[in-house]
Enzyme design. Structure first.
Site, PDB file in Angstrom:
ATOM      1  CB  ALA A  68      -0.924  -0.002   1.210  1.00 55.10           C
ATOM      2  CB  ALA A 113       4.909   2.346   1.616  1.00 61.44           C
ATOM      3  CE  LYS A 114       3.945  -1.634   8.626  1.00 58.69           C
ATOM      4  NZ  LYS A 114       4.940  -0.957   9.458  1.00 58.69           N
ATOM      5  N   GLY A 115       3.389  -3.072   3.626  1.00 60.43           N
ATOM      6  CA  GLY A 115       3.077  -4.244   2.833  1.00 60.43           C
ATOM      7  C   GLY A 115       3.215  -5.510   3.633  1.00 60.43           C
ATOM      8  CG  ASP A 154       6.164  -4.473  10.024  1.00 61.13           C
ATOM      9  OD1 ASP A 154       5.487  -5.111  10.851  1.00 61.13           O
ATOM     10  OD2 ASP A 154       5.987  -3.272   9.791  1.00 61.13           O
TER      11      ASP A 154
END
Length: 424
Positions: A68, A113-115, A154
């Site tokens: 994202a 962002a993050k995924g 993460d």
């Protein structure tokens, strides 16, 4: 006039709902164009991929991954990449929004962002994890890059996964690109001090808050829930400054010594699982009991949503510094505000991770290594600049520390959007 006090927690907010609520609270204090606020309620894009994996037994399995992108007005997208069975598109969007706020409050030239991949990493062998990571790098290659989007470790990922990811991307690019991810081992372009940085920044922010309230550090008692990478490093930092760390915990329970624990003698959960709860201390407690200890500073540094409507009125600490991401529910936040218990939010307290990731990215794109001493000096400077900006807003307005933090972040993002304008 009587008020109805919340007695139970409503349905948990999603990460997106929480991020949008925080955006709207900050916007109410600022003269921000509604069009910009509306833009920030939504991600720029969400990239979904299907990742084929050959298992060790020769069978093949398909996994779903997301990336994202929330906002890049201030620079390339930046955010973690997690391996967890609970990963969803909505979660990635909400967490990418939080990364936008975190980078802005630290004044870093990044967007959020993050995924993640919907997978339980405990069910993968090392070889399967490597194959999954390398294939993920290939699937995401169109939307990542040192000047596009820079992933980081993460939940469920770490330095090794980042090294595999960087290598796979570099092989396809035809040249080594260490700046495509951060959180790598130092031997392949990682930064010294990266893994300890979130805990160190929690310690720095706690130190500044203790000074703000004019407390004597040597008379200050601290309880830390979650003696892992973040909690242990925060505790040891404050211990070295003279604070008394009276309680720490791991997943199995807590230990308590009213005279103070030797944090260098207690191995953290990452070093030796079970060492904390098995340590020879005067008293043992549950994790819930630790949260209600009568201490000056409480640092929830384990998991999210541990301070809730059910226990917020039983918390006896005079100050809460959030080490974990999202440890305080919105209802608990309201109760702490009513009780005048200050809460320093996670997006400033644990921002040492993304800040040293920024240092790592700078080292990679400039091909120049920094010493650990320089990393610590630069982190100290960045944390103090962010803290001072938040403190000025807190002193100038009748708001909470959380609101002041989001006001700083939103004002910087809104100014950038205003100056850049909107592409026709």
């Amino acid at each position: 006039m009587t008020t109805t006090e919340p007695t139970s927690e409503p349905e948990p907010e999603s990460a997106v709902e929480t991020a949008r609520r925080q955006l709207e609270r900050a916007a109410a204090h600022l003269d921000v164009d509604e069009g910009i606020v509306e833009r920030l309620r939504h991600p720029t894009s969400v990239y979904r991929v299907t990742i084929p994996l050959e298992r060790d037994d020769g069978s093949r399995e398909m996994f779903t991954g997301y990336r994202a992108h929330h906002d890049s007005v201030r620079g390339p997208y930046k955010g973690g990449l997690r391996y967890h069975p609970g990963v969803t598109e909505e979660e990635c969007v909400g967490l990418s929004m939080w990364m936008t706020w975190k980078c802005a409050v630290m004044d870093l030239p990044f967007g959020g962002a993050k995924g993640g991949v919907v997978v339980d990493p405990k069910e993968l062998s090392k070889d399967e994890t490597e194959r999954l990571t390398r294939r993920l790098a290939e699937e995401l290659r169109p939307v990542i890059g040192p000047m596009k989007d820079i992933p980081a470790p993460d939940m469920g990922t770490g330095p090794q996964e980042m090294a595999w990811f960087m290598d796979a991307y570099s092989m396809q690019q035809g040249e080594t690109e260490p700046g495509v991810v951060t959180g790598k081992p130092p031997v392949v372009g990682g930064s010294y001090g990266r893994e300890r940085a979130p805990g160190r920044s929690v310690g720095i922010v706690a130190r500044e808050a203790i000074e703000y309230y004019d407390w004597d550090m040597e008379d200050t008692t601290v309880a830390v829930q979650g003696f892992g990478s973040v909690g242990a490093n925060a505790a040891r930092y404050l211990d070295n400054l003279g604070a008394s760390i009276v309680a720490v915990s791991d997943i199995d329970g807590a230990i308590y010594d009213p005279d103070g624990l030797d944090t260098t003698d207690v191995e953290d959960h990452d070093e030796t699982p079970g060492m904390v709860s098995g340590y020879d201390a005067p008293e043992t407690l549950s994790n819930d009991e630790l949260l209600e200890l009568d201490v000056d500073v409480l640092i929830p540094a384990a998991i999210g949503n541990v301070l809730t409507a059910e226990n917020a009125r039983d918390v006896s600490a005079n100050l809460i510094v959030e080490g974990a991401n999202g440890p305080t529910t919105s209802t608990a936040d309201q109760i702490f505000e009513e009780r005048e218990i200050p809460v320093i939010p996670d997006i400033i307290a644990n921002a040492g991770g993304v800040t040293v990731s920024y240092f790592e990215w700078l080292q990679d794109i400039n091909r120049r290594k920094w010493s650990l001493e320089r990393v610590h000096e630069e982190l100290e400077d960045e944390m103090l600049q962010a803290w001072n900006a938040i403190r000025e807003e807190y002193d100038a307005r009748d708001v909470t520390w959380r609101d002041a933090t989001y006001i700083v972040a939103l004002s910087r993002i809104a100014d950038a959007h205003d100056v850049r304008g909107l592409w026709p």
